[in-house]
Design a protein around this motif. Sequence first.
Motif, mmCIF file in Angstrom:
data_model
loop_
_atom_site.group_PDB
_atom_site.id
_atom_site.type_symbol
_atom_site.label_atom_id
_atom_site.label_comp_id
_atom_site.label_asym_id
_atom_site.label_seq_id
_atom_site.Cartn_x
_atom_site.Cartn_y
_atom_site.Cartn_z
ATOM 1 N N LEU A 54 0.899 -1.240 0.141
ATOM 2 C CA LEU A 54 -0.230 -0.276 0.218
ATOM 3 C C LEU A 54 0.896 1.406 0.702
ATOM 4 O O LEU A 54 0.893 1.976 -0.491
ATOM 5 N N ARG A 55 1.629 1.198 0.976
ATOM 6 C CA ARG A 55 3.254 2.398 0.559
ATOM 7 C C ARG A 55 3.179 2.613 -0.106
ATOM 8 O O ARG A 55 3.496 3.688 -0.722
ATOM 9 N N ASP A 56 3.546 1.508 -1.568
ATOM 10 C CA ASP A 56 5.005 1.762 -2.752
ATOM 11 C C ASP A 56 3.166 2.328 -3.784
ATOM 12 O O ASP A 56 3.085 2.849 -3.988
ATOM 13 N N ALA A 57 2.335 1.645 -3.289
ATOM 14 C CA ALA A 57 1.349 2.632 -4.572
ATOM 15 C C ALA A 57 1.339 3.676 -4.317
ATOM 16 O O ALA A 57 0.381 4.161 -5.119
ATOM 17 N N ILE A 58 1.157 4.178 -2.841
ATOM 18 C CA ILE A 58 0.485 5.814 -3.080
ATOM 19 C C ILE A 58 2.313 6.365 -3.121
ATOM 20 O O ILE A 58 1.777 7.577 -4.289
ATOM 21 N N VAL A 59 3.448 5.965 -3.103
ATOM 22 C CA VAL A 59 4.641 6.966 -3.144
ATOM 23 C C VAL A 59 4.495 7.169 -4.879
ATOM 24 O O VAL A 59 5.098 7.906 -5.375
ATOM 25 N N ASP A 60 4.442 5.572 -5.423
ATOM 26 C CA ASP A 60 4.611 5.606 -6.998
ATOM 27 C C ASP A 60 3.222 6.295 -7.968
ATOM 28 O O ASP A 60 2.991 6.574 -9.217
ATOM 29 N N GLY A 61 2.450 6.704 -7.200
ATOM 30 C CA GLY A 61 1.039 7.357 -7.702
ATOM 31 C C GLY A 61 0.005 6.846 -8.387
ATOM 32 O O GLY A 61 -0.801 7.392 -8.980
ATOM 33 N N THR A 62 0.094 5.688 -7.715
ATOM 34 C CA THR A 62 -1.208 4.617 -7.912
ATOM 35 C C THR A 62 -1.885 5.142 -7.260
ATOM 36 O O THR A 62 -3.340 5.029 -8.222
ATOM 37 N N PHE A 63 -2.069 5.066 -5.987
ATOM 38 C CA PHE A 63 -2.870 6.232 -5.457
ATOM 39 C C PHE A 63 -2.343 7.684 -5.096
ATOM 40 O O PHE A 63 -1.873 7.825 -4.816
ATOM 41 N N THR A 64 -3.720 8.688 -6.106
ATOM 42 C CA THR A 64 -2.664 9.940 -5.736
ATOM 43 C C THR A 64 -4.110 10.566 -4.866
ATOM 44 O O THR A 64 -4.487 9.824 -4.100
ATOM 45 N N PRO A 65 -3.307 11.972 -4.372
ATOM 46 C CA PRO A 65 -3.575 12.428 -3.120
ATOM 47 C C PRO A 65 -5.903 12.842 -3.769
ATOM 48 O O PRO A 65 -6.058 13.257 -4.568
ATOM 49 N N GLY A 66 -6.335 12.971 -2.014
ATOM 50 C CA GLY A 66 -7.622 12.846 -2.685
ATOM 51 C C GLY A 66 -7.959 11.436 -2.557
ATOM 52 O O GLY A 66 -9.525 11.161 -2.656
ATOM 53 N N GLU A 67 -7.303 10.549 -2.647
ATOM 54 C CA GLU A 67 -8.258 9.236 -3.194
ATOM 55 C C GLU A 67 -8.914 8.412 -2.607
ATOM 56 O O GLU A 67 -7.942 8.581 -1.459
ATOM 57 N N GLN A 68 -9.870 8.253 -2.100
ATOM 58 C CA GLN A 68 -10.664 6.814 -0.880
ATOM 59 C C GLN A 68 -9.765 5.811 -0.982
ATOM 60 O O GLN A 68 -10.247 5.526 -2.074
ATOM 61 N N LEU A 69 -9.373 5.720 -0.174
ATOM 62 C CA LEU A 69 -8.849 4.118 -0.209
ATOM 63 C C LEU A 69 -10.233 3.390 1.364
ATOM 64 O O LEU A 69 -10.698 3.357 2.604
ATOM 65 N N LEU A 118 1.237 9.841 5.264
ATOM 66 C CA LEU A 118 0.533 9.427 3.622
ATOM 67 C C LEU A 118 -1.095 9.173 3.293
ATOM 68 O O LEU A 118 -1.321 9.415 2.308
ATOM 69 N N VAL A 119 -1.894 8.947 4.449
ATOM 70 C CA VAL A 119 -2.734 8.477 5.290
ATOM 71 C C VAL A 119 -3.526 9.469 5.820
ATOM 72 O O VAL A 119 -3.390 10.095 6.592
ATOM 73 N N VAL A 120 -4.441 9.898 5.619
ATOM 74 C CA VAL A 120 -5.949 10.749 6.143
ATOM 75 C C VAL A 120 -6.939 10.205 6.661
ATOM 76 O O VAL A 120 -7.646 9.657 5.666
ATOM 77 N N ALA A 121 -6.834 10.039 7.626
ATOM 78 C CA ALA A 121 -8.327 8.648 8.222
ATOM 79 C C ALA A 121 -9.363 9.716 9.136
ATOM 80 O O ALA A 121 -8.663 10.696 10.305
ATOM 81 N N LEU A 122 -10.521 9.269 8.706
ATOM 82 C CA LEU A 122 -11.529 10.212 9.512
ATOM 83 C C LEU A 122 -12.385 8.999 10.047
ATOM 84 O O LEU A 122 -12.687 8.362 9.658
ATOM 85 N N PRO A 123 -12.308 8.722 11.313
ATOM 86 C CA PRO A 123 -13.043 8.084 12.166
ATOM 87 C C PRO A 123 -14.410 7.788 11.828
ATOM 88 O O PRO A 123 -15.243 8.749 11.870
ATOM 89 N N SER A 155 -3.035 11.227 1.649
ATOM 90 C CA SER A 155 -3.037 12.312 2.007
ATOM 91 C C SER A 155 -2.304 13.680 0.589
ATOM 92 O O SER A 155 -1.951 13.308 -0.392
ATOM 93 N N ALA A 156 -2.400 14.380 0.864
ATOM 94 C CA ALA A 156 -2.003 15.754 -0.139
ATOM 95 C C ALA A 156 -1.041 16.243 0.214
ATOM 96 O O ALA A 156 -0.071 15.698 1.087
ATOM 97 N N ILE A 157 0.411 15.786 -0.758
ATOM 98 C CA ILE A 157 1.344 16.500 -0.423
ATOM 99 C C ILE A 157 2.072 17.454 0.717
ATOM 100 O O ILE A 157 1.496 19.055 -0.623
#
Length: 219
Positions: free
Chosen positions: A23-38, A66-71, A78-80
Amino acid sequence: MPIPSDTAGVGRSLLRDDVYRRLRDAIVDGTFTPGEQLKDGELAAWLGVSRTPIREALLRLGNSGLVVALPGRSTTVSAINAAAVRDARDVIAAMHSLAVREMAGRLLDDDVKRMREANRRFVEATKAGDVAAALDADEELHNIPVAALGNGALASVIEHFGPLVRRAERTRFSGDGSTSGEAHEQLIDLLESGDAERAAAVAFDIWHSLPAEDGADEK
């Protein structure tokens, strides 16, 4: 949330750390983009695991920024954030500088050769515009003195903050990497000759030169 269709699951025996890294690598390499819901259910189906290691990985990713969680609501990439990247960059620069200072003149010949080979691949990748390969080669190069030092606390700090920096770093390696390649060669020469203070200074400058503002939110 679009899930990559060309990546196979990794089996039921996948370790929690492996889930986190995927999951970390998918965020770092842009597979999952800022603002995308996981969504943990979709991620679990993608990797072929239960939701438990997914949720644990998302918690770790939240701690790394790397992510923002809203309980009770959602988890998004997360945004950069420029301030967060600067803070992480400064910590990473200090850790790599420390590792280099300690290992100057102590690296095995094979370690030095592997660093030079990694830098050769780094330069070739940047010339070809292959950002992923450039980042992989760069990470391999810098991790050699860290691994040789064997300081678990230092390595843990780099693992924690490194992904945040790497995600922003993709911007720098999308262009000409000749300057970074030359700095790498200087670093390797100083490590080989045993000049600890100059090697540490070069290592710090290499990491501290990362422009935190590229593509980042200043908030």
